[in-house]
Design a protein around this motif. Structure first.
Motif, short mmCIF file in Angstrom:
data_model
loop_
_atom_site.label_atom_id
_atom_site.label_comp_id
_atom_site.label_asym_id
_atom_site.label_seq_id
_atom_site.Cartn_x
_atom_site.Cartn_y
_atom_site.Cartn_z
N SER A 227 32.13 4.41 36.70
CA SER A 227 30.91 3.81 35.61
C SER A 227 30.25 4.74 34.51
CB SER A 227 30.12 2.67 36.35
OG SER A 227 30.72 1.62 36.69
N VAL A 228 29.92 6.01 35.54
CA VAL A 228 29.03 6.98 34.88
C VAL A 228 30.05 7.46 33.79
CG1 VAL A 228 28.14 8.99 35.10
CG2 VAL A 228 27.41 7.34 36.55
N LEU A 229 31.29 7.79 34.33
CA LEU A 229 32.26 8.44 33.50
C LEU A 229 32.67 7.63 32.07
CD1 LEU A 229 35.07 9.84 35.98
CD2 LEU A 229 33.34 11.23 34.33
N ILE A 230 32.53 6.16 32.18
CA ILE A 230 32.87 5.42 31.20
C ILE A 230 31.47 5.69 30.24
CG2 ILE A 230 33.14 2.98 30.55
CD1 ILE A 230 34.87 2.77 33.15
N TYR A 231 30.27 5.40 30.66
CA TYR A 231 29.28 5.54 29.86
C TYR A 231 29.38 6.80 29.13
CZ TYR A 231 26.53 2.25 32.94
OH TYR A 231 26.01 1.13 33.57
N GLY A 232 29.66 7.93 29.54
CA GLY A 232 30.00 9.16 28.92
C GLY A 232 30.97 8.98 27.90
N LEU A 233 32.18 8.35 28.25
CA LEU A 233 33.04 7.79 27.01
C LEU A 233 32.51 7.23 25.84
CD1 LEU A 233 36.14 7.98 26.30
CD2 LEU A 233 36.26 5.64 27.48
N GLY A 234 31.70 6.18 26.40
CA GLY A 234 30.99 5.34 25.30
C GLY A 234 30.04 6.10 24.45
N ILE A 235 29.28 7.16 24.84
CA ILE A 235 28.58 8.02 24.13
C ILE A 235 29.55 8.82 23.40
CG2 ILE A 235 26.98 10.04 24.22
CD1 ILE A 235 25.92 8.94 27.05
N GLY A 236 30.45 9.41 23.68
CA GLY A 236 31.43 10.16 23.03
C GLY A 236 32.12 9.35 21.88
N GLY B 106 30.99 3.38 41.02
CA GLY B 106 29.66 3.89 40.50
C GLY B 106 30.03 5.09 39.64
N ARG B 107 30.84 6.01 40.36
CA ARG B 107 31.39 7.24 39.58
C ARG B 107 32.04 6.89 38.21
NH1 ARG B 107 33.28 11.63 44.07
NH2 ARG B 107 31.31 11.26 45.52
N MET C 225 22.11 8.06 33.29
CA MET C 225 20.94 8.32 34.25
C MET C 225 20.40 7.48 35.12
SD MET C 225 20.53 11.58 33.12
CE MET C 225 19.61 11.98 34.45
N ALA C 226 20.51 5.95 34.77
CA ALA C 226 20.12 5.06 35.80
C ALA C 226 21.39 5.10 36.63
CB ALA C 226 19.95 3.64 35.00
N GLY C 227 22.69 5.05 36.24
CA GLY C 227 23.78 5.02 37.15
C GLY C 227 23.68 6.41 38.10
N ILE C 228 23.41 7.58 37.87
CA ILE C 228 23.26 8.48 38.56
C ILE C 228 22.10 8.33 39.50
CG2 ILE C 228 22.52 11.10 38.60
CD1 ILE C 228 24.33 11.30 35.74
N ALA C 229 21.05 7.76 38.92
CA ALA C 229 19.71 7.57 40.09
C ALA C 229 20.15 6.73 40.93
CB ALA C 229 18.63 7.12 38.99
N TYR C 230 20.88 5.71 40.72
CA TYR C 230 21.35 4.64 41.77
C TYR C 230 22.19 5.09 42.84
CZ TYR C 230 22.72 0.25 43.69
OH TYR C 230 23.15 -0.71 44.58
N TYR C 231 23.27 6.36 42.24
CA TYR C 231 24.03 7.05 43.17
C TYR C 231 23.19 7.75 44.12
CZ TYR C 231 27.52 10.30 45.08
OH TYR C 231 28.29 10.95 45.55
N ILE C 232 22.14 8.55 43.57
CA ILE C 232 21.35 9.49 44.43
C ILE C 232 20.32 8.45 45.38
CG2 ILE C 232 19.24 10.65 44.24
CD1 ILE C 232 20.04 11.63 41.67
#
Length: 186
Positions: free
Chosen positions: A144-153, A141-142, A109-116
């Motif tokens: 990074s957000v995908l890697i965070y998602g990978l980390g969650i998974g 940035g994009r 969410m922080a990564g997406i917020a920074y992108y916004i």
């Protein structure tokens, strides 16, 4: 906006360090009890430092702000302000599944917020502005957000794997984003 954001980030770091409770006992081995909290703190401190550094560079490109930029900045600060909570929860619970997952969600969410925020500044200053030229499509940035998602998974396989992935993303950003520096010659 920059001074306000700097103040909020300083408070966030202060809150995080206050979450580390002093262990009972005077032996070095007594520090082991706060090991997970300290490791969580180090990662979150890195993230706050990374966001502060890149936010500072980002704001060097701003000539004027509008309501969209202010609210986008508040959105970023909101997600960053949750870091002390998710950091503490993760450390106190020794990197159990849901605290690690929630930590990853906050990072996404922080990564997406920074992108916004970046896109709001570009919209206010026009396509072709110096910031637009510097960040382009913001693939870093994009990704990074995908890697965070990978980390969650991967946290569902083992939370330590997810936590390690979050460290990898921080390593990608440890060196300040030089794209803005290159465009501005700083």
């Amino acid at each position: 906006m920059e001074a306000f954001s700097d103040g909020v980030l300083a408070i966030i770091i202060t809150i995080m360090v206050l979450e580390m409770k002093v262990p009972r006992g005077s032996e070095l081995s007594d520090l082991l009890a706060i090991g997970p909290v300290f490791i969580s703190y180090v990662l979150s401190f890195l993230y706050i430092g990374i966001y502060w550094n890149n936010h500072h560079h980002l704001l060097q490109t701003v000539h004027h702000v509008n309501g969209k930029i202010l609210w986008a900045n508040m959105n970023l600060l909101f997600w960053l302000s949750l870091l002390p909570f998710v950091t503490g929860w993760m450390g106190v619970n020794h990197f159990q599944l849901w605290p690690v997952v929630l930590y990853g969600i906050d990072l996404i969410m922080a990564g997406i917020a920074y992108y916004i925020l970046t896109r709001a500044i570009i919209a206010a200053h026009g396509s072709g502005s110096a910031l637009d030229k510097a960040v382009g499509k913001d693939n870093k940035g994009r990704i990074s957000v995908l890697i965070y998602g990978l980390g969650i998974g991967l946290s569902f396989i083992h939370p330590y794997i997810g936590f390690a992935v979050y460290f990898i993303v921080s390593a990608l950003w440890l060196v300040p984003d030089r794209r803005i520096e290159k465009v501005f010659g700083k």
